[in-house]
Design an enzyme around this catalytic site. Structure first.
Site, PDB file in Angstrom:
ATOM      1  N   LYS A  54       0.832  -1.196   0.000  1.00  0.00           N
ATOM      2  CA  LYS A  54       0.000   0.000   0.000  1.00  0.00           C
ATOM      3  C   LYS A  54       0.873   1.255   0.000  1.00  0.00           C
ATOM      4  O   LYS A  54       1.845   1.352   0.749  1.00  0.00           O
ATOM      5  CB  LYS A  54      -0.916  -0.014   1.229  1.00  0.00           C
ATOM      6  CG  LYS A  54      -1.912   1.136   1.287  1.00  0.00           C
ATOM      7  CD  LYS A  54      -2.848   0.973   2.484  1.00  0.00           C
ATOM      8  CE  LYS A  54      -3.833   2.130   2.599  1.00  0.00           C
ATOM      9  NZ  LYS A  54      -4.761   1.953   3.749  1.00  0.00           N
TER      10      LYS A  54
ATOM     11  N   SER B  39     -10.563   1.200   6.754  1.00  0.00           N
ATOM     12  CA  SER B  39      -9.784   1.147   5.518  1.00  0.00           C
ATOM     13  C   SER B  39      -9.382  -0.251   5.087  1.00  0.00           C
ATOM     14  O   SER B  39      -8.985  -0.452   3.942  1.00  0.00           O
ATOM     15  CB  SER B  39      -8.529   2.019   5.661  1.00  0.00           C
ATOM     16  OG  SER B  39      -8.879   3.375   5.725  1.00  0.00           O
TER      17      SER B  39
ATOM     18  N   SER C 298      -9.323   2.963   2.664  1.00  0.00           N
ATOM     19  CA  SER C 298      -8.237   3.457   1.844  1.00  0.00           C
ATOM     20  C   SER C 298      -7.359   2.361   1.246  1.00  0.00           C
ATOM     21  O   SER C 298      -6.439   2.632   0.481  1.00  0.00           O
ATOM     22  CB  SER C 298      -7.360   4.415   2.655  1.00  0.00           C
ATOM     23  OG  SER C 298      -6.748   3.744   3.762  1.00  0.00           O
TER      24      SER C 298
END
Length: 469
Positions: free
Chosen positions: A76, A175, A151
Site C-alpha cells: 500500500k 480502511s 483506503s
C-alpha cells in the site's frame, strides 16, 4: 487463471516443494497485471520486469523456506519500500523515493516476499474511496463504474482481480474492512498495538490506526498477521497477541454472536445491506452458532463525537507541518485541510472528554463480551457508489454531515482498537458484494480468524464468485 485461484500459502508450498518456480509465478503475475490493471487501476507503481524476474530467480536458488518465499506482493502506497516511490496519493510526494523499508515491509521480506510495487490509496489514506489527483481512482472489479472502497482499495481490488494472492493494508476508519467487503475478499484489523507502527515521532498518544493483512482466505490472513506481529521494544504500546495460524486447525467452539443491526436506528443503511447481513447470520446459525439481535449498547452520537475529535487530533498531528506551509497547504485536498483545521483547534478538555467517552465505551464492551463472543455489523452502510463521486452525501434519505459520516458503522471497533475480521457476506440484488465485520475482545483476533476460516470453508465466496475481468 487456475494458478491465481491458489492462496499465498498454497503458492509458497508449491515453490518450496519444487512444484512451481518463483520465476514462473512472477512471470504469470506480471502478465496478469498487464492484462487487467489498466481496467481497475489498483497497482500504481511496478518495478522493472527484468529486475523482478532476477529476484524470483534468486528466490528459486535460495534455501529459504519462509511461507512467502517467492510470492509477489505490492505494498500500500502509505508504506515505504526501499528504492520505490512513496507518494501517499499526494502531489506533494510524487518524486519521493523511500531510502529504507518500513518495519512491516522488512518483516514481509524476511518471510520471503518479493515486493513488486505499490497499491493505490486516497491522499494520505483519508476517505474510504480510493482516488487521488496523482493516479486517479481504483475501480471496483465487479463494476468498473463503482468505487473500490478505501483506503486499502488498491490492495483489495488487486486481490479480487487475481493480481496478488495476499496484501497489506491499514485501517483507521474501516480502511481494511470497507474495501474487503466491496471486493469480496477478507481483511483483518488487528488489536491496536499488535502490529507495530514505525518507531518515529510520538509513540504514546495516537492509538487509532493500524496495519493489517488482506487476502482471499483466512488462512493467508492468519499467516500474514503472524508475520506482521511481534513486539517492538521501541514502541511502548506494542504487544504480542499470540500466534494465529495453528488455531485454524482447532475445532471452532460454538459462538455467541450479537447482531447489532442498525444500532437502534442510528446507522442508516441502503436497501439490501441489512438483508444481506441477516442472510449471512442465518447461515452462521445453520452452522450451529447462536445469533441474537441486540439493542444499541451505547449512544451512537457520543461515540461519533469522541471519534471525530480523536481522529482529527491524530490527522493534524501527522499533517500539520504540511498545512503550516501555505504553498503545500494549497496542494492538500479540501477534506484533508478540514480535518487538520479541526485537529489544531481542539482544546485539552475536548480531548479529555473524547477520551472519557472512549473509556466508557471500552468498559461497556467488557460487559458485552461477558455475554457474547462476537459482535457483528455490516462492513459499510451503503453499496459501492459512483467512482466519480467524492463521497456519499446521503444514505437512505439521511444527509451525511461530513465526508466520512457514511462510514460511521466502523467506529465502535476503531475507537477502542478492537480486532475485526471482515468476511465476504455474498452479493446484493445489484450484483455487488458486501461484507460483515466480526468484532472480538482485545487480543482475541485468532478466535475471529477461526470463525472466518469455518465460514470460508462453508462459503468460499472469493472463488465461488470472482469478478469477470
Amino acid at each position: 487463471m487456475e494458478l491465481f485461484e491458489n492462496d499465498a500459502l498454497s503458492l509458497s508450498s508449491k515453490i518450496n516443494r519444487g512444484k512451481l518456480s518463483a520465476v514462473e509465478l512472477m512471470d504469470a503475475t506480471l502478465d496478469r497485471i498487464d492484462a487487467v490493471n489498466d481496467t481497475v487501476n489498483a497497482i500504481v507503481y511496478l518495478e522493472d520486469r527484468d529486475k523482478l524476474l532476477a529476484q524470483a530467480k534468486a528466490a528459486d536458488a535460495s534455501k529459504q523456506t519462509g511461507w512467502l518465499r517467492g510470492v509477489p506482493i505490492a505494498v500500500k502506497d502509505l508504506a515505504n519500500v526501499e528504492g520505490m516511490p512513496t507518494t501517499m496519493g499526494s502531489p506533494l510526494f510524487v518524486d519521493t523515493i523511500a531510502p529504507r523499508d518500513d518495519l512491516l515491509v522488512e518483516r514481509m521480506k524476511a518471510a520471503g516476499a518479493i515486493i513488486i510495487g505499490k497499491t493505490n490509496t486516497p491522499e494520505f489514506g483519508l476517505g474510504s474511496h480510493t482516488t487521488n489527483s496523482v493516479f486517479g481512482p481504483t475501480r471496483n472489479p465487479y463494476d468498473q463504474s463503482k468505487s473500490a472502497g478505501g483506503s486499502s482499495g488498491g490492495a483489495a481490488t488487486a486481490l479480487a482481480a487475481r493480481m496478488l494472492s495476499v496484501a497489506d493494508g491499514s485501517d483507521m476508519m474501516g480502511s481494511l474492512r470497507n474495501p474487503a467487503g466491496w471486493n469480496n475478499v477478507y481483511g483483518m484489523r488487528p488489536t491496536w498495538g499488535a502490529v507495530p507502527s514505525e518507531p518515529t515521532g510520538d509513540v504514546f498518544m495516537h492509538q487509532l490506526a493500524t496495519s493489517g493483512p488482506m487476502a482471499r482466505s483466512p488462512a493467508d490472513l492468519a499467516a500474514l498477521i503472524d508475520t506482521m506481529t511481534s513486539p517492538d521494544p521501541r514502541q511502548p504500546n506494542s504487544h504480542f497477541p499470540g500466534v494465529a495460524t495453528p488455531m485454524l486447525a482447532l475445532p471452532v467452539e460454538k459462538q455467541r454472536i450479537a447482531w447489532l443491526g442498525d444500532w437502534g436506528g442510528a446507522y442508516p443503511y441502503e436497501d439490501g445491506i441489512a438483508e444481506l447481513s441477516e442472510a449471512a447470520l442465518k447461515q452462521m446459525e445453520d452452522m450451529g452458532h447462536h445469533v441474537e439481535a441486540v439493542k444499541a449498547p451505547f449512544d451512537a452520537e457520543s461515540l461519533w463525537e469522541s471519534w471525530i475529535t480523536l481522529r482529527s487530533f491524530a490527522v493534524a498531528g501527522g499533517a500539520h507541518p504540511l498545512y503550516a506551509d501555505p504553498a503545500k497547504r494549497a496542494q492538500l485536498k479540501a477534506t484533508a485541510q478540514w480535518e487538520i483545521e479541526r485537529g489544531i483547534s481542539m482544546t485539552a478538555m475536548d480531548l479529555l472528554t473524547a477520551s472519557m467517552t472512549r473509556s466508557d465505551w471500552f468498559r461497556r464492551t467488557l460487559e458485552l463480551f461477558d455475554n457474547y463472543d462476537v459482535l457483528v455489523l455490516p462492513s459499510a452502510q451503503c453499496w459501492p457508489f459512483d467512482v466519480n463521486l467524492e463521497y456519499p452525501t446521503e444514505i437512505a434519505g439521511v444527509t451525511m454531515d461530513t465526508y466520512h459520516r457514511w462510514m460511521q458503522v466502523v467506529v465502535p471497533a476503531s475507537l477502542i482498537g478492537l480486532p475485526v475480521v471482515n468476511i465476504p457476506a455474498g452479493f446484493g440484488a445489484n450484483g455487488l458484494p458486501g461484507g460483515l465485520q466480526l468484532i472480538g475482545p482485545r487480543s482475541r483476533g485468532g478466535r475471529l480468524l477461526q470463525l472466518a476460516h469455518e465460514w470460508h470453508t462453508a462459503t468460499d465466496w472469493p472463488n465461488k464468485r470472482p469478478p469477470d475481468l
